[in-house]
Design a protein around this motif. Structure first.
Motif, PDB file in Angstrom:
ATOM      1  N   LEU A   3      67.012  73.520 148.131  1.00 54.92           N
ATOM      2  CA  LEU A   3      66.589  72.797 149.329  1.00 54.92           C
ATOM      3  C   LEU A   3      67.260  73.370 150.570  1.00 54.92           C
ATOM      4  CD1 LEU A   3      65.180  70.346 150.704  1.00 54.92           C
ATOM      5  CD2 LEU A   3      67.282  69.075 150.258  1.00 54.92           C
ATOM      6  N   LEU A   4      68.553  73.633 150.488  1.00 55.15           N
ATOM      7  CA  LEU A   4      69.266  74.202 151.634  1.00 55.15           C
ATOM      8  C   LEU A   4      68.727  75.590 151.998  1.00 55.15           C
ATOM      9  CD1 LEU A   4      72.925  73.175 150.778  1.00 55.15           C
ATOM     10  CD2 LEU A   4      71.499  72.288 152.623  1.00 55.15           C
ATOM     11  N   LEU A   5      68.474  76.406 150.981  1.00 50.85           N
ATOM     12  CA  LEU A   5      67.925  77.743 151.254  1.00 50.85           C
ATOM     13  C   LEU A   5      66.529  77.641 151.853  1.00 50.85           C
ATOM     14  CD1 LEU A   5      69.102  79.748 148.122  1.00 50.85           C
ATOM     15  CD2 LEU A   5      69.803  80.103 150.482  1.00 50.85           C
ATOM     16  N   GLN A   6      65.746  76.688 151.368  1.00 54.12           N
ATOM     17  CA  GLN A   6      64.395  76.517 151.883  1.00 54.12           C
ATOM     18  C   GLN A   6      64.436  76.076 153.350  1.00 54.12           C
ATOM     19  OE1 GLN A   6      62.137  73.447 149.931  1.00 54.12           O
ATOM     20  NE2 GLN A   6      60.192  74.242 150.660  1.00 54.12           N
ATOM     21  N   LYS A   7      65.326  75.123 153.682  1.00 56.22           N
ATOM     22  CA  LYS A   7      65.453  74.695 155.078  1.00 56.22           C
ATOM     23  C   LYS A   7      65.876  75.870 155.964  1.00 56.22           C
ATOM     24  CE  LYS A   7      66.472  69.790 154.743  1.00 56.22           C
ATOM     25  NZ  LYS A   7      67.421  68.745 155.157  1.00 56.22           N
ATOM     26  N   TRP A   8      66.801  76.662 155.473  1.00 60.42           N
ATOM     27  CA  TRP A   8      67.272  77.827 156.225  1.00 60.42           C
ATOM     28  C   TRP A   8      66.114  78.792 156.461  1.00 60.42           C
ATOM     29  CZ3 TRP A   8      71.869  81.292 154.207  1.00 60.42           C
ATOM     30  CH2 TRP A   8      72.262  82.165 155.210  1.00 60.42           C
ATOM     31  N   ARG A   9      65.336  79.077 155.392  1.00 60.67           N
ATOM     32  CA  ARG A   9      64.210  80.003 155.499  1.00 60.67           C
ATOM     33  C   ARG A   9      63.179  79.488 156.495  1.00 60.67           C
ATOM     34  NH1 ARG A   9      61.547  79.506 150.740  1.00 60.67           N
ATOM     35  NH2 ARG A   9      59.922  78.362 151.773  1.00 60.67           N
ATOM     36  N   ILE A  10      62.894  78.197 156.460  1.00 64.59           N
ATOM     37  CA  ILE A  10      61.915  77.621 157.380  1.00 64.59           C
ATOM     38  C   ILE A  10      62.411  77.759 158.817  1.00 64.59           C
ATOM     39  CG2 ILE A  10      60.874  75.437 158.129  1.00 64.59           C
ATOM     40  CD1 ILE A  10      60.710  74.705 155.113  1.00 64.59           C
ATOM     41  N   GLY A  11      63.704  77.499 159.014  1.00 61.90           N
ATOM     42  CA  GLY A  11      64.276  77.662 160.348  1.00 61.90           C
ATOM     43  C   GLY A  11      64.156  79.092 160.848  1.00 61.90           C
ATOM     44  N   LEU A  12      64.394  80.045 159.964  1.00 63.84           N
ATOM     45  CA  LEU A  12      64.265  81.452 160.357  1.00 63.84           C
ATOM     46  C   LEU A  12      62.815  81.810 160.656  1.00 63.84           C
ATOM     47  CD1 LEU A  12      66.692  83.210 157.837  1.00 63.84           C
ATOM     48  CD2 LEU A  12      67.066  82.812 160.273  1.00 63.84           C
ATOM     49  N   ASN A  13      61.890  81.289 159.875  1.00 64.87           N
ATOM     50  CA  ASN A  13      60.475  81.603 160.079  1.00 64.87           C
ATOM     51  C   ASN A  13      59.909  80.950 161.335  1.00 64.87           C
ATOM     52  OD1 ASN A  13      60.284  83.250 157.842  1.00 64.87           O
ATOM     53  ND2 ASN A  13      59.614  81.617 156.491  1.00 64.87           N
ATOM     54  N   ASN A  14      60.516  79.873 161.795  1.00 61.75           N
ATOM     55  CA  ASN A  14      60.023  79.171 162.982  1.00 61.75           C
ATOM     56  C   ASN A  14      60.473  79.819 164.286  1.00 61.75           C
ATOM     57  OD1 ASN A  14      58.595  77.288 161.532  1.00 61.75           O
ATOM     58  ND2 ASN A  14      60.250  75.784 161.516  1.00 61.75           N
ATOM     59  N   ARG A  15      61.266  80.876 164.212  1.00 60.55           N
ATOM     60  CA  ARG A  15      61.702  81.567 165.416  1.00 60.55           C
ATOM     61  C   ARG A  15      60.538  82.348 166.021  1.00 60.55           C
ATOM     62  NH1 ARG A  15      66.306  85.206 163.138  1.00 60.55           N
ATOM     63  NH2 ARG A  15      64.633  85.494 161.668  1.00 60.55           N
ATOM     64  N   THR A  16      60.640  82.619 167.306  1.00 59.17           N
ATOM     65  CA  THR A  16      59.611  83.439 167.950  1.00 59.17           C
ATOM     66  C   THR A  16      59.789  84.892 167.510  1.00 59.17           C
ATOM     67  OG1 THR A  16      60.987  83.916 169.874  1.00 59.17           O
ATOM     68  CG2 THR A  16      59.624  81.917 169.970  1.00 59.17           C
ATOM     69  N   GLU A  17      58.769  85.683 167.741  1.00 60.28           N
ATOM     70  CA  GLU A  17      58.837  87.101 167.379  1.00 60.28           C
ATOM     71  C   GLU A  17      59.937  87.815 168.155  1.00 60.28           C
ATOM     72  OE1 GLU A  17      57.396  89.002 165.000  1.00 60.28           O
ATOM     73  OE2 GLU A  17      56.623  87.094 164.256  1.00 60.28           O
ATOM     74  N   VAL A  18      60.133  87.435 169.385  1.00 64.53           N
ATOM     75  CA  VAL A  18      61.179  88.059 170.202  1.00 64.53           C
ATOM     76  C   VAL A  18      62.546  87.766 169.583  1.00 64.53           C
ATOM     77  CG1 VAL A  18      62.284  88.046 172.478  1.00 64.53           C
ATOM     78  CG2 VAL A  18      59.791  87.950 172.287  1.00 64.53           C
ATOM     79  N   GLU A  19      62.760  86.512 169.168  1.00 61.55           N
ATOM     80  CA  GLU A  19      64.037  86.152 168.543  1.00 61.55           C
ATOM     81  C   GLU A  19      64.237  86.890 167.224  1.00 61.55           C
ATOM     82  OE1 GLU A  19      64.845  81.562 169.908  1.00 61.55           O
ATOM     83  OE2 GLU A  19      63.313  81.923 168.381  1.00 61.55           O
ATOM     84  N   LYS A  20      63.162  87.019 166.453  1.00 63.64           N
ATOM     85  CA  LYS A  20      63.253  87.699 165.155  1.00 63.64           C
ATOM     86  C   LYS A  20      63.600  89.174 165.313  1.00 63.64           C
ATOM     87  CE  LYS A  20      59.932  84.778 162.729  1.00 63.64           C
ATOM     88  NZ  LYS A  20      58.608  84.738 162.080  1.00 63.64           N
ATOM     89  N   ARG A  21      63.090  89.811 166.376  1.00 62.71           N
ATOM     90  CA  ARG A  21      63.295  91.250 166.562  1.00 62.71           C
ATOM     91  C   ARG A  21      64.601  91.591 167.271  1.00 62.71           C
ATOM     92  NH1 ARG A  21      57.802  94.247 166.684  1.00 62.71           N
ATOM     93  NH2 ARG A  21      56.481  92.692 165.704  1.00 62.71           N
ATOM     94  N   ALA A  22      65.235  90.590 167.857  1.00 65.73           N
ATOM     95  CA  ALA A  22      66.504  90.825 168.541  1.00 65.73           C
ATOM     96  C   ALA A  22      67.582  91.134 167.507  1.00 65.73           C
ATOM     97  CB  ALA A  22      66.891  89.603 169.363  1.00 65.73           C
ATOM     98  N   VAL A  23      68.670  91.731 167.938  1.00 66.92           N
ATOM     99  CA  VAL A  23      69.767  92.088 167.037  1.00 66.92           C
ATOM    100  C   VAL A  23      70.290  90.847 166.325  1.00 66.92           C
ATOM    101  CG1 VAL A  23      72.112  92.999 166.934  1.00 66.92           C
ATOM    102  CG2 VAL A  23      70.415  94.106 168.379  1.00 66.92           C
ATOM    103  N   GLY A  25      68.704  88.093 165.693  1.00 65.01           N
ATOM    104  CA  GLY A  25      67.693  87.637 164.742  1.00 65.01           C
ATOM    105  C   GLY A  25      67.691  88.466 163.469  1.00 65.01           C
ATOM    106  N   LYS A  26      67.855  89.759 163.621  1.00 66.53           N
ATOM    107  CA  LYS A  26      67.903  90.637 162.448  1.00 66.53           C
ATOM    108  C   LYS A  26      69.143  90.367 161.616  1.00 66.53           C
ATOM    109  CE  LYS A  26      65.098  94.324 164.371  1.00 66.53           C
ATOM    110  NZ  LYS A  26      65.010  95.729 164.755  1.00 66.53           N
ATOM    111  N   LEU A  27      70.261  90.093 162.282  1.00 65.40           N
ATOM    112  CA  LEU A  27      71.490  89.759 161.554  1.00 65.40           C
ATOM    113  C   LEU A  27      71.340  88.444 160.799  1.00 65.40           C
ATOM    114  CD1 LEU A  27      74.293  90.762 164.087  1.00 65.40           C
ATOM    115  CD2 LEU A  27      73.810  91.808 161.878  1.00 65.40           C
ATOM    116  N   GLN A  28      70.688  87.472 161.421  1.00 64.83           N
ATOM    117  CA  GLN A  28      70.461  86.191 160.751  1.00 64.83           C
ATOM    118  C   GLN A  28      69.592  86.378 159.506  1.00 64.83           C
ATOM    119  OE1 GLN A  28      68.761  83.963 163.982  1.00 64.83           O
ATOM    120  NE2 GLN A  28      70.740  83.109 164.605  1.00 64.83           N
ATOM    121  N   SER A  29      68.547  87.174 159.616  1.00 67.82           N
ATOM    122  CA  SER A  29      67.667  87.439 158.478  1.00 67.82           C
ATOM    123  C   SER A  29      68.410  88.183 157.373  1.00 67.82           C
ATOM    124  CB  SER A  29      66.446  88.245 158.914  1.00 67.82           C
ATOM    125  OG  SER A  29      65.663  87.487 159.807  1.00 67.82           O
TER     126      SER A  29
END
Length: 87
Positions: A3-23, A25-29
């Protein structure tokens, strides 16, 4: 823990593309992927019911604190599990 991993994954997936591509965001992923990888042996032991009872109790306590977002208490519980009450 799933459940915790799923919540974390959902939070990461809900980021904008700009946030995901930033340094950051990449470190978080990368941190998420590494955590998943490191937890696989523990998850396997849990599925096989092959984990000592004292560790199961400690994990239950830690996860309870994490679900309550009480990270300091979770860290304290982890420290007690890892090193005990040594000075």
């Amino acid at each position: 823990m799933k459940l915790l991993l799923q919540k974390w994954r959902i939070g990461l997936n809900n980021r904008t593309e700009v946030e995901k591509r930033a340094v950051k965001g990449k470190l978080q992923s990368a941190t998420y992927a590494q955590t998943q990888s490191y937890l696989r042996p523990l998850m396997k032991k849990l599925r096989q019911n092959n984990l000592p009872p004292d560790i199961q109790e400690s994990l239950t306590e830690i996860i309870g604190h994490l679900l309550d977002r009480n990270y300091i208490a979770a860290n304290d519980a982890y420290s007690r599990m890892a090193i005990g009450n040594a000075a």
